[in-house]
Design a protein around this motif. Structure first.
Motif, PDB file in Angstrom:
ATOM      1  N   LYS A 260       0.823  -1.208   0.000  1.00  0.00           N
ATOM      2  CA  LYS A 260       0.000   0.000   0.000  1.00  0.00           C
ATOM      3  C   LYS A 260       0.858   1.258   0.000  1.00  0.00           C
ATOM      4  O   LYS A 260       0.522   2.241  -0.661  1.00  0.00           O
ATOM      5  CB  LYS A 260      -0.923  -0.014   1.223  1.00  0.00           C
ATOM      6  CG  LYS A 260      -1.858   1.162   1.278  1.00  0.00           C
ATOM      7  CD  LYS A 260      -2.826   1.057   2.419  1.00  0.00           C
ATOM      8  CE  LYS A 260      -3.780   2.232   2.392  1.00  0.00           C
ATOM      9  NZ  LYS A 260      -4.863   2.098   3.340  1.00  0.00           N
ATOM     10  N   CYS A 261       1.964   1.222   0.685  1.00  0.00           N
ATOM     11  CA  CYS A 261       2.797   2.410   0.846  1.00  0.00           C
ATOM     12  C   CYS A 261       3.416   2.895  -0.459  1.00  0.00           C
ATOM     13  O   CYS A 261       3.644   4.085  -0.634  1.00  0.00           O
ATOM     14  CB  CYS A 261       3.899   2.146   1.864  1.00  0.00           C
ATOM     15  SG  CYS A 261       4.767   0.589   1.612  1.00  0.00           S
ATOM     16  N   CYS A 262       3.696   2.009  -1.378  1.00  0.00           N
ATOM     17  CA  CYS A 262       4.371   2.430  -2.612  1.00  0.00           C
ATOM     18  C   CYS A 262       3.629   1.991  -3.869  1.00  0.00           C
ATOM     19  O   CYS A 262       4.114   2.240  -4.972  1.00  0.00           O
ATOM     20  CB  CYS A 262       5.821   1.971  -2.636  1.00  0.00           C
ATOM     21  SG  CYS A 262       6.126   0.339  -2.034  1.00  0.00           S
ATOM     22  N   ASN A 263       2.479   1.337  -3.693  1.00  0.00           N
ATOM     23  CA  ASN A 263       1.639   0.931  -4.823  1.00  0.00           C
ATOM     24  C   ASN A 263       2.431   0.124  -5.856  1.00  0.00           C
ATOM     25  O   ASN A 263       2.243   0.281  -7.057  1.00  0.00           O
ATOM     26  CB  ASN A 263       0.971   2.146  -5.468  1.00  0.00           C
ATOM     27  CG  ASN A 263      -0.239   1.765  -6.285  1.00  0.00           C
ATOM     28  OD1 ASN A 263      -0.989   0.870  -5.913  1.00  0.00           O
ATOM     29  ND2 ASN A 263      -0.425   2.419  -7.410  1.00  0.00           N
ATOM     30  N   ALA A 264       3.317  -0.726  -5.365  1.00  0.00           N
ATOM     31  CA  ALA A 264       4.153  -1.554  -6.236  1.00  0.00           C
ATOM     32  C   ALA A 264       4.133  -2.988  -5.720  1.00  0.00           C
ATOM     33  O   ALA A 264       4.010  -3.227  -4.514  1.00  0.00           O
ATOM     34  CB  ALA A 264       5.585  -1.032  -6.260  1.00  0.00           C
ATOM     35  N   TYR A 265       4.262  -3.933  -6.653  1.00  0.00           N
ATOM     36  CA  TYR A 265       4.308  -5.348  -6.287  1.00  0.00           C
ATOM     37  C   TYR A 265       5.730  -5.753  -5.921  1.00  0.00           C
ATOM     38  O   TYR A 265       6.692  -5.357  -6.579  1.00  0.00           O
ATOM     39  CB  TYR A 265       3.838  -6.222  -7.459  1.00  0.00           C
ATOM     40  CG  TYR A 265       2.343  -6.284  -7.607  1.00  0.00           C
ATOM     41  CD1 TYR A 265       1.572  -7.070  -6.752  1.00  0.00           C
ATOM     42  CD2 TYR A 265       1.695  -5.573  -8.606  1.00  0.00           C
ATOM     43  CE1 TYR A 265       0.194  -7.130  -6.889  1.00  0.00           C
ATOM     44  CE2 TYR A 265       0.325  -5.629  -8.758  1.00  0.00           C
ATOM     45  CZ  TYR A 265      -0.418  -6.413  -7.889  1.00  0.00           C
ATOM     46  OH  TYR A 265      -1.782  -6.490  -8.018  1.00  0.00           O
TER      47      TYR A 265
ATOM     48  N   TRP B 293      -2.421  -2.863   4.520  1.00  0.00           N
ATOM     49  CA  TRP B 293      -3.762  -2.657   3.990  1.00  0.00           C
ATOM     50  C   TRP B 293      -4.747  -2.684   5.152  1.00  0.00           C
ATOM     51  O   TRP B 293      -4.628  -3.505   6.058  1.00  0.00           O
ATOM     52  CB  TRP B 293      -4.102  -3.753   2.982  1.00  0.00           C
ATOM     53  CG  TRP B 293      -3.270  -3.691   1.747  1.00  0.00           C
ATOM     54  CD1 TRP B 293      -2.179  -4.453   1.450  1.00  0.00           C
ATOM     55  CD2 TRP B 293      -3.457  -2.819   0.634  1.00  0.00           C
ATOM     56  NE1 TRP B 293      -1.666  -4.103   0.224  1.00  0.00           N
ATOM     57  CE2 TRP B 293      -2.439  -3.097  -0.307  1.00  0.00           C
ATOM     58  CE3 TRP B 293      -4.380  -1.836   0.333  1.00  0.00           C
ATOM     59  CZ2 TRP B 293      -2.325  -2.435  -1.516  1.00  0.00           C
ATOM     60  CZ3 TRP B 293      -4.273  -1.170  -0.875  1.00  0.00           C
ATOM     61  CH2 TRP B 293      -3.258  -1.471  -1.788  1.00  0.00           C
ATOM     62  N   GLU B 294      -5.726  -1.800   5.124  1.00  0.00           N
ATOM     63  CA  GLU B 294      -6.717  -1.709   6.188  1.00  0.00           C
ATOM     64  C   GLU B 294      -8.001  -2.438   5.792  1.00  0.00           C
ATOM     65  O   GLU B 294      -8.176  -2.805   4.634  1.00  0.00           O
ATOM     66  CB  GLU B 294      -7.017  -0.234   6.473  1.00  0.00           C
ATOM     67  CG  GLU B 294      -5.774   0.505   6.944  1.00  0.00           C
ATOM     68  CD  GLU B 294      -5.979   2.001   7.027  1.00  0.00           C
ATOM     69  OE1 GLU B 294      -7.119   2.493   6.837  1.00  0.00           O
ATOM     70  OE2 GLU B 294      -4.987   2.699   7.271  1.00  0.00           O
ATOM     71  N   ASP B 295      -8.871  -2.625   6.749  1.00  0.00           N
ATOM     72  CA  ASP B 295     -10.122  -3.334   6.508  1.00  0.00           C
ATOM     73  C   ASP B 295     -10.917  -2.703   5.355  1.00  0.00           C
ATOM     74  O   ASP B 295     -11.503  -3.410   4.540  1.00  0.00           O
ATOM     75  CB  ASP B 295     -10.961  -3.356   7.791  1.00  0.00           C
ATOM     76  CG  ASP B 295     -12.107  -4.348   7.724  1.00  0.00           C
ATOM     77  OD1 ASP B 295     -11.868  -5.507   7.348  1.00  0.00           O
ATOM     78  OD2 ASP B 295     -13.237  -3.951   8.039  1.00  0.00           O
ATOM     79  N   ALA B 296     -10.902  -1.390   5.262  1.00  0.00           N
ATOM     80  CA  ALA B 296     -11.644  -0.690   4.214  1.00  0.00           C
ATOM     81  C   ALA B 296     -11.048  -0.920   2.823  1.00  0.00           C
ATOM     82  O   ALA B 296     -11.673  -0.581   1.821  1.00  0.00           O
ATOM     83  CB  ALA B 296     -11.676   0.803   4.516  1.00  0.00           C
TER      84      ALA B 296
ATOM     85  N   GLU C 219      -3.661  -5.025   8.041  1.00  0.00           N
ATOM     86  CA  GLU C 219      -3.900  -4.513   9.383  1.00  0.00           C
ATOM     87  C   GLU C 219      -4.916  -5.365  10.131  1.00  0.00           C
ATOM     88  O   GLU C 219      -4.837  -5.544  11.339  1.00  0.00           O
ATOM     89  CB  GLU C 219      -4.388  -3.062   9.297  1.00  0.00           C
ATOM     90  CG  GLU C 219      -4.588  -2.400  10.634  1.00  0.00           C
ATOM     91  CD  GLU C 219      -3.308  -2.190  11.421  1.00  0.00           C
ATOM     92  OE1 GLU C 219      -3.339  -2.380  12.643  1.00  0.00           O
ATOM     93  OE2 GLU C 219      -2.283  -1.858  10.806  1.00  0.00           O
ATOM     94  N   PHE C 220      -5.874  -5.926   9.420  1.00  0.00           N
ATOM     95  CA  PHE C 220      -6.971  -6.661  10.017  1.00  0.00           C
ATOM     96  C   PHE C 220      -6.674  -8.140  10.223  1.00  0.00           C
ATOM     97  O   PHE C 220      -7.483  -8.871  10.760  1.00  0.00           O
ATOM     98  CB  PHE C 220      -8.234  -6.507   9.166  1.00  0.00           C
ATOM     99  CG  PHE C 220      -8.003  -6.826   7.711  1.00  0.00           C
ATOM    100  CD1 PHE C 220      -8.074  -8.117   7.236  1.00  0.00           C
ATOM    101  CD2 PHE C 220      -7.677  -5.811   6.811  1.00  0.00           C
ATOM    102  CE1 PHE C 220      -7.838  -8.409   5.897  1.00  0.00           C
ATOM    103  CE2 PHE C 220      -7.448  -6.090   5.472  1.00  0.00           C
ATOM    104  CZ  PHE C 220      -7.516  -7.386   5.028  1.00  0.00           C
TER     105      PHE C 220
END
Length: 109
Positions: free
Chosen positions: A30-35, A53-56, A104-105
Motif C-alpha cells: 500500500k505504501c508504494c503501490n508496487a508489487y 492494507w486496512e479493513d476498508a 492490518e486486520f
C-alpha cells in the motif's frame, strides 16, 4: 501486460527468499503501490517501512497471481482457498503466517 514485481527471479513471481512450487503470488504494498515478491524484497528495495492494507481496502487489487497474471482483490485472495480463481494454480497456504505483515486486520476476524 503483467505488472513489474520487484525482487522476482522468475515469471511466476517467485523471489530469492521464497521460491518453492507454490510461491506464486506477489503482494502490492500500500505504501508504494508496487508489487514485491515478499516482505523481505520490500524491506531490501523500498527504503521505508511497509504500510498495511486496512479493513476498508479489501476490494483493492493487491495480489498478483504468478500463474496467469490476474490481479486479485484482497478479499478474493483471502477467500480463494489457496487456489487462483483465474487459472487454478495452487498458492502457498503458509503465506497466511505473513498476513499480519500485509493486512492490518489479519488475525482480528
Amino acid at each position: 501486460m503483467r505488472p513489474l514485481v520487484i525482487g522476482a527471479i522468475d515469471a511466476q513471481t517467485r523471489c530469492g527468499h521464497y521460491h518453492g512450487p507454490t510461491d506464486v503470488i506477489a503482494i502490492k504494498f500500500k505504501c508504494c503501490n508496487a508489487y514485491y515478491g515478499c516482505y523481505f524484497c520490500h524491506e531490501e528495495a523500498a527504503g521505508h517501512p511497509p504500510a498495511k492494507w486496512e479493513d476498508a481496502d479489501r476490494q483493492a487489487t493487491a495480489v498478483l497471481c504468478g500463474g496467469c497474471g490476474e490481479e486479485l482483490t484482497i478479499d478474493a485472495y483471502l477467500n480463494s482457498g489457496y487456489v487462483c480463481p483465474g487459472c487454478g494454480i495452487a498458492f502457498n497456504p503458509r503465506c497466511e503466517a505473513h498476513y499480519p505483515l500485509y493486512f492490518e486486520f489479519a488475525g482480528k476476524e
